[in-house]
Design a protein around this motif. Structure first.
Motif, mmCIF file in Angstrom:
data_model
loop_
_atom_site.group_PDB
_atom_site.id
_atom_site.type_symbol
_atom_site.label_atom_id
_atom_site.label_comp_id
_atom_site.label_asym_id
_atom_site.label_seq_id
_atom_site.Cartn_x
_atom_site.Cartn_y
_atom_site.Cartn_z
ATOM 1 N N ILE A 146 0.830 -1.201 0.000
ATOM 2 C CA ILE A 146 0.000 0.000 0.000
ATOM 3 C C ILE A 146 0.866 1.254 0.000
ATOM 4 O O ILE A 146 0.606 2.216 -0.729
ATOM 5 N N GLU A 147 1.915 1.235 0.808
ATOM 6 C CA GLU A 147 2.789 2.408 0.904
ATOM 7 C C GLU A 147 3.475 2.696 -0.419
ATOM 8 O O GLU A 147 3.689 3.860 -0.785
ATOM 9 N N LEU A 148 3.825 1.647 -1.176
ATOM 10 C CA LEU A 148 4.479 1.843 -2.466
ATOM 11 C C LEU A 148 3.584 2.644 -3.406
ATOM 12 O O LEU A 148 4.051 3.558 -4.094
ATOM 13 N N ALA A 149 2.296 2.328 -3.423
ATOM 14 C CA ALA A 149 1.365 3.073 -4.279
ATOM 15 C C ALA A 149 1.323 4.546 -3.879
ATOM 16 O O ALA A 149 1.253 5.436 -4.728
ATOM 17 N N LEU A 150 1.402 4.814 -2.582
ATOM 18 C CA LEU A 150 1.388 6.193 -2.098
ATOM 19 C C LEU A 150 2.693 6.903 -2.432
ATOM 20 O O LEU A 150 2.698 8.088 -2.776
ATOM 21 N N ARG A 151 3.804 6.184 -2.340
ATOM 22 C CA ARG A 151 5.104 6.790 -2.651
ATOM 23 C C ARG A 151 5.154 7.181 -4.127
ATOM 24 O O ARG A 151 5.637 8.254 -4.487
ATOM 25 N N ILE A 152 4.633 6.299 -4.986
ATOM 26 C CA ILE A 152 4.606 6.599 -6.418
ATOM 27 C C ILE A 152 3.759 7.840 -6.689
ATOM 28 O O ILE A 152 4.065 8.643 -7.571
ATOM 29 N N ARG B 49 -2.294 7.167 6.094
ATOM 30 C CA ARG B 49 -3.237 6.647 5.087
ATOM 31 C C ARG B 49 -3.231 5.123 5.040
ATOM 32 O O ARG B 49 -4.271 4.496 4.838
ATOM 33 N N VAL B 50 -2.065 4.516 5.225
ATOM 34 C CA VAL B 50 -1.992 3.054 5.260
ATOM 35 C C VAL B 50 -2.849 2.530 6.404
ATOM 36 O O VAL B 50 -3.638 1.586 6.245
ATOM 37 N N ALA B 51 -2.713 3.154 7.585
ATOM 38 C CA ALA B 51 -3.488 2.723 8.747
ATOM 39 C C ALA B 51 -4.983 2.897 8.502
ATOM 40 O O ALA B 51 -5.790 2.013 8.838
ATOM 41 N N GLU B 52 -5.374 4.005 7.896
ATOM 42 C CA GLU B 52 -6.794 4.259 7.620
ATOM 43 C C GLU B 52 -7.350 3.243 6.627
ATOM 44 O O GLU B 52 -8.466 2.734 6.797
ATOM 45 N N ALA B 53 -6.557 2.939 5.600
ATOM 46 C CA ALA B 53 -7.019 1.997 4.577
ATOM 47 C C ALA B 53 -7.183 0.596 5.148
ATOM 48 O O ALA B 53 -8.160 -0.101 4.846
ATOM 49 N N PHE B 54 -6.248 0.183 5.998
ATOM 50 C CA PHE B 54 -6.375 -1.126 6.640
ATOM 51 C C PHE B 54 -7.603 -1.185 7.536
ATOM 52 O O PHE B 54 -8.284 -2.209 7.617
ATOM 53 N N ALA B 55 -7.896 -0.094 8.216
ATOM 54 C CA ALA B 55 -9.057 -0.058 9.108
ATOM 55 C C ALA B 55 -10.356 -0.240 8.329
ATOM 56 O O ALA B 55 -11.284 -0.911 8.803
ATOM 57 N N VAL B 56 -10.436 0.332 7.132
ATOM 58 C CA VAL B 56 -11.651 0.221 6.320
ATOM 59 C C VAL B 56 -11.953 -1.234 5.993
ATOM 60 O O VAL B 56 -13.111 -1.674 6.007
ATOM 61 N N VAL B 57 -10.916 -2.031 5.713
ATOM 62 C CA VAL B 57 -11.122 -3.429 5.311
ATOM 63 C C VAL B 57 -10.856 -4.413 6.450
ATOM 64 O O VAL B 57 -10.748 -5.618 6.227
ATOM 65 N N ASP B 58 -10.743 -3.903 7.674
ATOM 66 C CA ASP B 58 -10.576 -4.748 8.867
ATOM 67 C C ASP B 58 -9.381 -5.692 8.759
ATOM 68 O O ASP B 58 -9.480 -6.887 9.080
ATOM 69 N N LEU B 59 -8.240 -5.160 8.343
ATOM 70 C CA LEU B 59 -7.045 -6.003 8.201
ATOM 71 C C LEU B 59 -5.832 -5.407 8.909
ATOM 72 O O LEU B 59 -4.697 -5.711 8.531
ATOM 73 N N SER B 60 -6.041 -4.587 9.912
ATOM 74 C CA SER B 60 -4.916 -3.937 10.591
ATOM 75 C C SER B 60 -3.941 -4.952 11.168
ATOM 76 O O SER B 60 -2.731 -4.684 11.235
ATOM 77 N N ALA C 129 -6.132 4.019 -0.578
ATOM 78 C CA ALA C 129 -5.139 4.811 0.151
ATOM 79 C C ALA C 129 -4.928 6.194 -0.457
ATOM 80 O O ALA C 129 -4.632 7.150 0.262
ATOM 81 N N ASN C 130 -5.088 6.327 -1.765
ATOM 82 C CA ASN C 130 -4.915 7.628 -2.425
ATOM 83 C C ASN C 130 -6.182 8.479 -2.390
ATOM 84 O O ASN C 130 -6.270 9.486 -3.094
ATOM 85 N N GLU C 131 -7.162 8.037 -1.586
ATOM 86 C CA GLU C 131 -8.419 8.771 -1.415
ATOM 87 C C GLU C 131 -9.083 9.074 -2.762
ATOM 88 O O GLU C 131 -9.347 10.227 -3.115
ATOM 89 N N PRO C 132 -9.395 8.018 -3.523
ATOM 90 C CA PRO C 132 -9.966 8.221 -4.866
ATOM 91 C C PRO C 132 -11.427 8.648 -4.799
ATOM 92 O O PRO C 132 -12.130 8.407 -3.811
ATOM 93 N N SER C 133 -11.886 9.253 -5.867
ATOM 94 C CA SER C 133 -13.313 9.542 -6.009
ATOM 95 C C SER C 133 -14.003 8.465 -6.835
ATOM 96 O O SER C 133 -15.227 8.349 -6.817
ATOM 97 N N VAL C 134 -13.198 7.669 -7.559
ATOM 98 C CA VAL C 134 -13.711 6.604 -8.420
ATOM 99 C C VAL C 134 -12.924 5.330 -8.141
ATOM 100 O O VAL C 134 -11.700 5.376 -7.962
#
Length: 259
Positions: A103-109, A120-131, A156-161
């Motif tokens: 996940i972090e790699l996508a954000l770094r790019i 953002r990694v922590a927030e994204a994991f929380a959404v899918v219950d995989l922390s 993680a990139n807070e998309p709209s789509v």
């Protein structure tokens, strides 16, 4: 939110150009879930890849949130794509990175700073219950968990789509329900517009507001999934709605007894 006007995409073939998407119009309202269904080769995966210009149309226009993507230069298009998440059939996780590192790699790019990446990694994991699986490598995760990591990566990139290309084809029926539940939560809680490509009618019935039926590169019918009776007009739509499996012509009970 998403508007395709007259989009056409051709690929070279041994006998000349092959038209994968043929003059398609499609409008997806903000915050809705749009299903795209059809058999293999119908053009549905190519169509969804035209939305973020992973495939560039030969003709037609692609508007996302009112912005025409086909006229953007590569740098502007790269920035715009960060707000269009995508989930693939086979997860596409890097085996040598942990779930969190994927996940972090996508954000770094995408150019997100280090402190923001961690949050953002922590927030994204929380959404899918995989922390609790953040430090696990893909090989240690089930197929459903890997797909949930892929969903977290896309969020993680807070998309709209969010574009989903056969997101449940590589998992079992029970895991399909779990994946769809998380996609539904993403749509309802975060307001993310979802486009879902599948060949399974039960998948779009479970989550979509509208389904576009594709055949031969064209959208041949739209069906509203608002709870009212479905009355498909095309043969392909009627076939897809009928999820029974028949190996031979049906026989009446009398015929069966006679045999």
């Amino acid at each position: 939110m998403i508007t395709l006007r007259g989009v056409t995409k051709r690929f070279p073939g041994p006998d000349g150009p092959l038209t994968a998407v043929d003059d398609v119009d499609l409008h997806v309202p903000r915050g809705s879930v749009q299903g795209i269904i059809g058999f293999s080769g119908a053009g549905k995966s190519t169509l969804v890849r035209l939305i973020n210009l992973l495939e560039r149309p030969d003709s037609g226009s692609v508007l996302v949130d009112g912005e025409e993507l086909t006229i953007l230069d590569e740098e502007a298009l790269r920035r715009r794509r960060t707000k269009i998440g995508m989930i693939f059939q086979h997860f596409n996780l890097l085996a040598n990175l942990t779930a969190a590192q994927n996940i972090e790699l996508a954000l770094r790019i995408a150019g997100v700073g280090k402190a923001a990446r961690a949050a953002r990694v922590a927030e994204a994991f929380a959404v899918v219950d995989l922390s609790d699986k953040a430090d696990a490598y893909p090989a240690k995760l089930s197929g459903g968990q890997q797909q949930r990591v892929a969903i977290a990566r896309a969020l993680a990139n807070e998309p709209s789509v969010l574009l989903c290309d056969e997101p449940t084809s590589a998992v079992d029926p029970r895991t399909t329900i779990t994946v769809l539940r998380y996609l539904q939560e993403v749509n309802e809680r975060l307001g993310i517009t979802i486009v879902l490509v599948t060949h399974e009618m039960n998948v779009v019935r479970a989550i979509a507001d509208d389904v576009a039926v594709m055949e031969g590169g064209k959208v041949v019918e739209h069906l509203r999934l608002d709870g009212s009776p479905l009355r498909p007009q095309t043969e392909i739509a009627r076939f897809l709605l009928d999820d029974r499996i028949r190996l031979r012509p049906e026989r009446s009970l009398e015929d069966s007894n006679a045999g």
